[in-house]
Design a protein around this motif. Structure first.
Motif, mmCIF file in Angstrom:
data_model
loop_
_atom_site.group_PDB
_atom_site.id
_atom_site.type_symbol
_atom_site.label_atom_id
_atom_site.label_comp_id
_atom_site.label_asym_id
_atom_site.label_seq_id
_atom_site.Cartn_x
_atom_site.Cartn_y
_atom_site.Cartn_z
ATOM 1 N N VAL A 1 18.022 -21.100 30.444
ATOM 2 C CA VAL A 1 16.617 -20.784 30.239
ATOM 3 C C VAL A 1 16.168 -21.683 29.106
ATOM 4 O O VAL A 1 16.503 -21.435 27.945
ATOM 5 N N GLY A 2 15.467 -22.736 29.469
ATOM 6 C CA GLY A 2 15.092 -23.721 28.455
ATOM 7 C C GLY A 2 16.326 -24.424 27.925
ATOM 8 O O GLY A 2 17.128 -24.941 28.691
ATOM 9 N N ARG A 3 16.507 -24.389 26.622
ATOM 10 C CA ARG A 3 17.631 -25.076 25.989
ATOM 11 C C ARG A 3 18.857 -24.184 25.792
ATOM 12 O O ARG A 3 19.856 -24.636 25.259
ATOM 13 N N GLU A 4 18.771 -22.935 26.189
ATOM 14 C CA GLU A 4 19.889 -22.038 25.939
ATOM 15 C C GLU A 4 20.385 -21.390 27.229
ATOM 16 O O GLU A 4 19.674 -21.331 28.224
ATOM 17 N N SER A 5 21.608 -20.926 27.176
ATOM 18 C CA SER A 5 22.171 -20.143 28.274
ATOM 19 C C SER A 5 22.016 -18.677 27.922
ATOM 20 O O SER A 5 22.220 -18.274 26.779
ATOM 21 N N ARG A 6 21.644 -17.901 28.924
ATOM 22 C CA ARG A 6 21.513 -16.463 28.742
ATOM 23 C C ARG A 6 22.564 -15.803 29.615
ATOM 24 O O ARG A 6 22.752 -16.165 30.764
ATOM 25 N N PHE A 7 23.239 -14.824 29.043
ATOM 26 C CA PHE A 7 24.353 -14.160 29.715
ATOM 27 C C PHE A 7 23.952 -12.750 30.129
ATOM 28 O O PHE A 7 23.286 -12.040 29.383
ATOM 29 N N ALA A 8 24.396 -12.379 31.324
ATOM 30 C CA ALA A 8 24.106 -11.048 31.860
ATOM 31 C C ALA A 8 25.376 -10.494 32.499
ATOM 32 O O ALA A 8 26.239 -11.239 32.962
ATOM 33 N N ILE A 9 25.454 -9.195 32.518
ATOM 34 C CA ILE A 9 26.593 -8.520 33.133
ATOM 35 C C ILE A 9 26.534 -8.720 34.652
ATOM 36 O O ILE A 9 25.459 -8.778 35.222
ATOM 37 N N GLN A 10 27.689 -8.821 35.282
ATOM 38 C CA GLN A 10 27.812 -8.944 36.734
ATOM 39 C C GLN A 10 28.486 -7.680 37.266
ATOM 40 O O GLN A 10 29.712 -7.584 37.245
ATOM 41 N N PRO A 11 27.720 -6.725 37.723
ATOM 42 C CA PRO A 11 28.301 -5.455 38.166
ATOM 43 C C PRO A 11 29.344 -5.605 39.287
ATOM 44 O O PRO A 11 30.283 -4.821 39.364
ATOM 45 N N ALA A 12 29.203 -6.596 40.149
ATOM 46 C CA ALA A 12 30.145 -6.757 41.270
ATOM 47 C C ALA A 12 31.568 -6.986 40.775
ATOM 48 O O ALA A 12 32.524 -6.442 41.330
ATOM 49 N N GLY A 13 31.730 -7.787 39.736
ATOM 50 C CA GLY A 13 33.060 -8.030 39.187
ATOM 51 C C GLY A 13 33.681 -6.780 38.605
ATOM 52 O O GLY A 13 34.886 -6.544 38.742
ATOM 53 N N LEU A 14 32.875 -5.970 37.986
ATOM 54 C CA LEU A 14 33.364 -4.715 37.426
ATOM 55 C C LEU A 14 33.601 -3.675 38.517
ATOM 56 O O LEU A 14 34.516 -2.857 38.413
ATOM 57 N N ALA A 15 32.818 -3.725 39.585
ATOM 58 C CA ALA A 15 32.973 -2.766 40.679
ATOM 59 C C ALA A 15 34.331 -2.924 41.346
ATOM 60 O O ALA A 15 34.972 -1.937 41.708
ATOM 61 N N GLU A 16 34.786 -4.161 41.508
ATOM 62 C CA GLU A 16 36.092 -4.394 42.120
ATOM 63 C C GLU A 16 37.200 -3.770 41.268
ATOM 64 O O GLU A 16 38.111 -3.127 41.784
ATOM 65 N N ALA A 17 37.116 -3.944 39.960
ATOM 66 C CA ALA A 17 38.107 -3.350 39.060
ATOM 67 C C ALA A 17 38.010 -1.830 39.097
ATOM 68 O O ALA A 17 39.031 -1.136 39.073
ATOM 69 N N SER A 18 36.817 -1.295 39.193
ATOM 70 C CA SER A 18 36.621 0.152 39.274
ATOM 71 C C SER A 18 37.249 0.707 40.554
ATOM 72 O O SER A 18 37.916 1.757 40.522
ATOM 73 N N ARG A 19 37.054 0.016 41.676
ATOM 74 C CA ARG A 19 37.664 0.460 42.934
ATOM 75 C C ARG A 19 39.187 0.446 42.828
ATOM 76 O O ARG A 19 39.860 1.362 43.316
ATOM 77 N N TYR A 20 39.727 -0.564 42.173
ATOM 78 C CA TYR A 20 41.176 -0.638 41.994
ATOM 79 C C TYR A 20 41.674 0.568 41.186
ATOM 80 O O TYR A 20 42.670 1.194 41.536
ATOM 81 N N LEU A 21 40.979 0.895 40.095
ATOM 82 C CA LEU A 21 41.368 2.042 39.273
ATOM 83 C C LEU A 21 41.247 3.348 40.045
ATOM 84 O O LEU A 21 42.085 4.242 39.889
ATOM 85 N N GLU A 22 40.229 3.470 40.877
ATOM 86 C CA GLU A 22 40.073 4.676 41.697
ATOM 87 C C GLU A 22 41.241 4.817 42.672
ATOM 88 O O GLU A 22 41.770 5.916 42.849
ATOM 89 N N ARG A 23 41.646 3.702 43.314
ATOM 90 C CA ARG A 23 42.798 3.743 44.227
ATOM 91 C C ARG A 23 44.063 4.138 43.475
ATOM 92 O O ARG A 23 44.840 4.975 43.930
ATOM 93 N N ALA A 24 44.267 3.533 42.313
ATOM 94 C CA ALA A 24 45.460 3.834 41.513
ATOM 95 C C ALA A 24 45.452 5.304 41.089
ATOM 96 O O ALA A 24 46.487 5.969 41.123
ATOM 97 N N SER A 25 44.304 5.815 40.727
ATOM 98 C CA SER A 25 44.189 7.217 40.316
ATOM 99 C C SER A 25 44.540 8.146 41.479
ATOM 100 O O SER A 25 45.263 9.135 41.298
ATOM 101 N N ARG A 26 44.021 7.832 42.676
ATOM 102 C CA ARG A 26 44.349 8.647 43.852
ATOM 103 C C ARG A 26 45.849 8.610 44.133
ATOM 104 O O ARG A 26 46.457 9.647 44.444
#
Length: 110
Positions: free
Chosen positions: A70-95
């Motif tokens: 954005v102009g001269r700088e980079s702006r960083f935002a969270i990517q929920p999809a990357g975290l969702a995959e890890a969350s699904r893995y933890l849910e499987r492990a918990s089950r």
């Protein structure tokens, strides 16, 4: 239940990235609102912009944040999809653990 190696490899990179307290704190700050610049994310950390940039690069490589110019700088935002995959893995492990505990409990109680 087996899972493709690629699945566990990408999840492992997320967990590795989140295993650092600074990166976890950065992710928490990004989860609280809109995309932020390195300068904004550096405030109050006691770290240099270069240090924060390196941490953000690890998070971006793991797929849990993204950056956009954005102009001269980079702006960083969270990517929920990357975290969702890890969350699904933890849910499987918990089950799996719950099922193993139930089998053990049934065996002990009989």
């Amino acid at each position: 239940m087996s899972h493709p190696r690629a699945d566990t490899s990408s999840v492992a990179s997320v967990f590795a990235a989140l295993g650092d307290p600074t990166r976890l704190a950065l992710l928490s700050r990004l989860a609280d609102g809109p995309a932020q610049s390195v300068v904004e994310l550096t405030r109050g950390t006691g770290l240099t912009r270069q240090g924060i940039s390196k941490h953000l690069a690890v998070l971006e490589e793991a797929g849990v944040v993204s950056s956009a110019r954005v102009g001269r700088e980079s702006r960083f935002a969270i990517q929920p999809a990357g975290l969702a995959e890890a969350s699904r893995y933890l849910e499987r492990a918990s089950r799996q653990w719950d099922e193993a505990a139930a089998r053990l409990r049934a065996l002990v109680e009989d």
